[in-house]
Design a protein around this motif. Structure first.
Motif, PDB file in Angstrom:
ATOM      1  N   ARG A  12       0.836  -1.196   0.000  1.00  0.00           N
ATOM      2  CA  ARG A  12       0.000   0.000   0.000  1.00  0.00           C
ATOM      3  C   ARG A  12       0.880   1.258   0.000  1.00  0.00           C
ATOM      4  O   ARG A  12       0.556   2.263  -0.641  1.00  0.00           O
ATOM      5  CB  ARG A  12      -0.873   0.031   1.256  1.00  0.00           C
ATOM      6  N   ALA A  13       1.985   1.165   0.762  1.00  0.00           N
ATOM      7  CA  ALA A  13       2.849   2.339   0.950  1.00  0.00           C
ATOM      8  C   ALA A  13       3.924   2.458  -0.120  1.00  0.00           C
ATOM      9  O   ALA A  13       4.313   3.583  -0.485  1.00  0.00           O
ATOM     10  CB  ALA A  13       3.503   2.276   2.335  1.00  0.00           C
ATOM     11  N   TYR A  14       4.426   1.321  -0.635  1.00  0.00           N
ATOM     12  CA  TYR A  14       5.563   1.359  -1.541  1.00  0.00           C
ATOM     13  C   TYR A  14       5.410   0.316  -2.654  1.00  0.00           C
ATOM     14  O   TYR A  14       5.020  -0.832  -2.375  1.00  0.00           O
ATOM     15  CB  TYR A  14       6.861   1.029  -0.799  1.00  0.00           C
ATOM     16  N   PRO A  15       5.772   0.659  -3.873  1.00  0.00           N
ATOM     17  CA  PRO A  15       5.920  -0.383  -4.897  1.00  0.00           C
ATOM     18  C   PRO A  15       7.244  -1.118  -4.656  1.00  0.00           C
ATOM     19  O   PRO A  15       8.300  -0.480  -4.569  1.00  0.00           O
ATOM     20  CB  PRO A  15       5.945   0.409  -6.202  1.00  0.00           C
ATOM     21  N   LEU A  16       7.177  -2.423  -4.509  1.00  0.00           N
ATOM     22  CA  LEU A  16       8.373  -3.208  -4.205  1.00  0.00           C
ATOM     23  C   LEU A  16       8.482  -4.388  -5.160  1.00  0.00           C
ATOM     24  O   LEU A  16       7.495  -5.086  -5.413  1.00  0.00           O
ATOM     25  CB  LEU A  16       8.328  -3.726  -2.760  1.00  0.00           C
ATOM     26  N   CYS A  17       9.704  -4.612  -5.666  1.00  0.00           N
ATOM     27  CA  CYS A  17       9.935  -5.767  -6.524  1.00  0.00           C
ATOM     28  C   CYS A  17       9.889  -7.046  -5.701  1.00  0.00           C
ATOM     29  O   CYS A  17       9.836  -7.016  -4.468  1.00  0.00           O
ATOM     30  CB  CYS A  17      11.269  -5.631  -7.246  1.00  0.00           C
ATOM     31  N   ASP A  18       9.914  -8.184  -6.379  1.00  0.00           N
ATOM     32  CA  ASP A  18       9.834  -9.469  -5.664  1.00  0.00           C
ATOM     33  C   ASP A  18      10.940  -9.600  -4.632  1.00  0.00           C
ATOM     34  O   ASP A  18      10.705 -10.021  -3.498  1.00  0.00           O
ATOM     35  CB  ASP A  18       9.918 -10.632  -6.662  1.00  0.00           C
ATOM     36  N   SER A  19      12.183  -9.236  -5.024  1.00  0.00           N
ATOM     37  CA  SER A  19      13.318  -9.395  -4.108  1.00  0.00           C
ATOM     38  C   SER A  19      13.185  -8.506  -2.883  1.00  0.00           C
ATOM     39  O   SER A  19      13.393  -8.954  -1.752  1.00  0.00           O
ATOM     40  CB  SER A  19      14.629  -9.084  -4.824  1.00  0.00           C
ATOM     41  N   CYS A  20      12.840  -7.245  -3.097  1.00  0.00           N
ATOM     42  CA  CYS A  20      12.783  -6.306  -1.969  1.00  0.00           C
ATOM     43  C   CYS A  20      11.612  -6.597  -1.048  1.00  0.00           C
ATOM     44  O   CYS A  20      11.712  -6.393   0.167  1.00  0.00           O
ATOM     45  CB  CYS A  20      12.725  -4.873  -2.487  1.00  0.00           C
ATOM     46  N   LEU A  21      10.486  -7.095  -1.603  1.00  0.00           N
ATOM     47  CA  LEU A  21       9.377  -7.498  -0.742  1.00  0.00           C
ATOM     48  C   LEU A  21       9.748  -8.755   0.037  1.00  0.00           C
ATOM     49  O   LEU A  21       9.578  -8.815   1.261  1.00  0.00           O
ATOM     50  CB  LEU A  21       8.121  -7.759  -1.581  1.00  0.00           C
ATOM     51  N   ARG A  64      -4.891  -1.986  -6.834  1.00  0.00           N
ATOM     52  CA  ARG A  64      -4.083  -1.042  -7.609  1.00  0.00           C
ATOM     53  C   ARG A  64      -2.632  -1.010  -7.119  1.00  0.00           C
ATOM     54  O   ARG A  64      -1.691  -0.976  -7.913  1.00  0.00           O
ATOM     55  CB  ARG A  64      -4.680   0.363  -7.494  1.00  0.00           C
ATOM     56  N   ALA A  65      -2.493  -1.015  -5.778  1.00  0.00           N
ATOM     57  CA  ALA A  65      -1.137  -0.985  -5.212  1.00  0.00           C
ATOM     58  C   ALA A  65      -0.354  -2.228  -5.616  1.00  0.00           C
ATOM     59  O   ALA A  65       0.824  -2.146  -5.995  1.00  0.00           O
ATOM     60  CB  ALA A  65      -1.218  -0.873  -3.694  1.00  0.00           C
ATOM     61  N   LEU A  66      -1.004  -3.373  -5.561  1.00  0.00           N
ATOM     62  CA  LEU A  66      -0.330  -4.618  -5.944  1.00  0.00           C
ATOM     63  C   LEU A  66      -0.039  -4.630  -7.435  1.00  0.00           C
ATOM     64  O   LEU A  66       1.028  -5.100  -7.873  1.00  0.00           O
ATOM     65  CB  LEU A  66      -1.190  -5.818  -5.547  1.00  0.00           C
ATOM     66  N   ALA A  67      -0.989  -4.120  -8.230  1.00  0.00           N
ATOM     67  CA  ALA A  67      -0.833  -4.153  -9.687  1.00  0.00           C
ATOM     68  C   ALA A  67       0.386  -3.375 -10.154  1.00  0.00           C
ATOM     69  O   ALA A  67       0.952  -3.659 -11.212  1.00  0.00           O
ATOM     70  CB  ALA A  67      -2.091  -3.592 -10.351  1.00  0.00           C
ATOM     71  N   ARG A  68       0.831  -2.385  -9.398  1.00  0.00           N
ATOM     72  CA  ARG A  68       2.010  -1.607  -9.798  1.00  0.00           C
ATOM     73  C   ARG A  68       3.246  -2.488  -9.968  1.00  0.00           C
ATOM     74  O   ARG A  68       4.148  -2.166 -10.744  1.00  0.00           O
ATOM     75  CB  ARG A  68       2.310  -0.525  -8.758  1.00  0.00           C
ATOM     76  N   VAL A  69       3.268  -3.599  -9.211  1.00  0.00           N
ATOM     77  CA  VAL A  69       4.467  -4.452  -9.211  1.00  0.00           C
ATOM     78  C   VAL A  69       4.128  -5.919  -9.458  1.00  0.00           C
ATOM     79  O   VAL A  69       4.942  -6.805  -9.188  1.00  0.00           O
ATOM     80  CB  VAL A  69       5.222  -4.313  -7.870  1.00  0.00           C
ATOM     81  N   HIS A  70       2.921  -6.205 -10.005  1.00  0.00           N
ATOM     82  CA  HIS A  70       2.498  -7.597 -10.194  1.00  0.00           C
ATOM     83  C   HIS A  70       1.680  -7.702 -11.474  1.00  0.00           C
ATOM     84  O   HIS A  70       0.536  -7.220 -11.540  1.00  0.00           O
ATOM     85  CB  HIS A  70       1.681  -8.065  -8.978  1.00  0.00           C
ATOM     86  N   GLN A  71       2.240  -8.325 -12.496  1.00  0.00           N
ATOM     87  CA  GLN A  71       1.606  -8.367 -13.808  1.00  0.00           C
ATOM     88  C   GLN A  71       0.245  -9.071 -13.806  1.00  0.00           C
ATOM     89  O   GLN A  71      -0.707  -8.578 -14.431  1.00  0.00           O
ATOM     90  CB  GLN A  71       2.548  -9.022 -14.817  1.00  0.00           C
ATOM     91  N   PRO A  72       0.092 -10.224 -13.119  1.00  0.00           N
ATOM     92  CA  PRO A  72      -1.237 -10.872 -13.124  1.00  0.00           C
ATOM     93  C   PRO A  72      -2.332  -9.965 -12.580  1.00  0.00           C
ATOM     94  O   PRO A  72      -3.471  -9.987 -13.073  1.00  0.00           O
ATOM     95  CB  PRO A  72      -1.022 -12.103 -12.232  1.00  0.00           C
TER      96      PRO A  72
END
Length: 410
Positions: A12-21, A64-72
């Motif tokens: 919700r707060a940050y777009p994070l790639c798989d590694s950083c999450l 929306r927050a998840l979609a920023r960093v998740h293609q599905p």
């Protein structure tokens, strides 16, 4: 802590790639890389949010927050008329997507080196480290791993596979540090340390550097060891030192050879023989071994043989007086011959045994067993009162030491 809900809060707060999450939850689970962990969290969160959305929950903003960093999730929202642009990772800015590419630079930097172990280091941009600390602090997480650790591990894993050598944090032969801003790789070659001992047969060889009376040094004689491993320089760390005119006999003096910047970390570990010196077979050592060697040199018991010339005739009865010196603590001011130390400095060392025999009535052979660090020549001649008690003082004679040998380092 529910890691999926915490991941939901993070995204919700940050777009994070798989590694950083995934790295935020690094201590949860074993044998899973952060990229896999982050991808799994996004997948489960995707399933949970869609389930809630279909059953009427207002989770559009979370989607929306998840979609920023998740293609599905982007595909799902697009199918429902909601377009979301992909965002770069707030922490790393995308550098973790293909961090393994830096292994190519490491391999090139290691060309020409024959190593057994290595370690990877990295220079991470300060702003990346600052953003990572911000995210961890905001979420109040205690399960996170440093981005530096992940970078080092991922590059190190690929380098290790290509070299067929293990990464080793404790005793690496080399440390390759990658700058993630420039891609530059710097290699630090740790010295090669080899435990040995030496027997010195000459009275004109000094230990570390040329001094008056020395024709060559031990380091010169054993320079063949440096050549074996392709090093740039050689340093000898010994358990104490003998004067240039003193032979080191018996089982030899323990020592560690340091070969600086070797090209090869494996090689011929046999000793060597020269007219002036015998070097025992070599075996691997560590920096801690060097420290222990130096520390023990002050307490090791050593046995010496000396020939001394007396200014007056001596008798067997005189030699009985040597028993008075057994078990005494000898106090020595810095000998006059040693100019590099303060003349006022005092040294206290134990003498355990003193045995003497007369070769002639003016030539005395002495065997002294004492604590390491005793100035034995001065213990015998008294150094004009700077050492007390002394053999000369006990015998009431002026003694001149003409030969001295170390027979044993216990």
């Amino acid at each position: 802590m529910d890691p999926v809900e915490k991941a939901r809060e993070a995204l919700r707060a940050y777009p994070l790639c798989d590694s950083c999450l995934g790295r935020l939850f690094a201590s949860m689970g074993h044998g899973i890389e952060n990229k896999e962990r982050g991808r799994a969290l996004k997948t489960v969160l995707h399933m949970r949010l869609i389930y809630e959305y279909r059953y009427g929950s207002d989770v559009v903003e979370d989607l929306r927050a998840l979609a920023r960093v998740h293609q599905p999730t982007r595909r799902y929202l697009r199918a429902n008329g909601i377009a979301v642009e992909e965002a770069s990772c707030y922490i790393c800015g995308g550098i973790m997507e293909d961090v393994e590419k830096y292994s190519e630079g490491v391999m090139k930097a290691l060309e020409g080196l024959e190593i057994n172990t290595f370690q990877i280091g990295s220079n991470i941009p300060k702003e990346v480290l600052d953003r990572e600390r911000e995210v961890i602090a905001r979420l109040g997480l205690e399960t996170a791993e440093s981005i530096k650790h992940e970078v080092n591990r991922r590059i190190g894993r690929l380098v290790g596979e290509r070299l067929g050598k293990p990464a080793d944090k404790e005793r690496p032969d080399v440390v390759a540090t990658v700058d993630l801003t420039t891609g530059e790789v710097k290699v630090v070659q740790n010295p090669l340390l080899l435990y040995t001992s030496y027997i010195k047969l000459s009275r004109s060889v000094s230990q570390g550097k040329l001094v008056p009376g020395a024709r060559k040094t031990i380091e010169e004689i054993i320079d063949h060891v440096r050549e074996r491993f392709g090093g740039t320089a050689l340093v000898l760390h010994a358990a104490g030192r003998e004067d240039v005119d003193v032979r080191m006999l018996g089982n030899g003096r323990p020592a560690i050879i340091e070969v600086k910047k070797p090209r090869r970390y494996s090689g011929d570990l046999s000793g060597l023989r020269a007219a002036e010196l015998i070097l025992a077979p070599l075996k691997p050592a560590t920096r801690n071994d060097v420290r222990e060697l130096k520390a023990k040199s002050k307490t090791n018991i050593k046995v010496y043989r000396a020939l001394a010339l007396s200014d007056k005739p001596l008798t067997a009865g005189d030699l009985e007086k040597l028993k008075e010196l057994e078990g005494v603590v000898v106090v020595q001011r810095t000998p006059r011959r040693i100019k590099r130390l303060s003349p006022r400095a005092k040294r206290r060392r134990m003498v355990y045994n003193v045995v003497g025999r007369l070769i002639t009535n003016r030539v005395l052979e002495l065997f002294v067993r004492c604590q390491g660090g005793l100035y034995v020549k001065e213990f015998i001649n008294g150094d004009e009162g700077r050492t007390t008690p002394s053999v000369a003082e006990a015998l009431g004679a002026k003694l001149d030491v003409v030969e001295l040998d170390v027979l044993e380092v216990e």
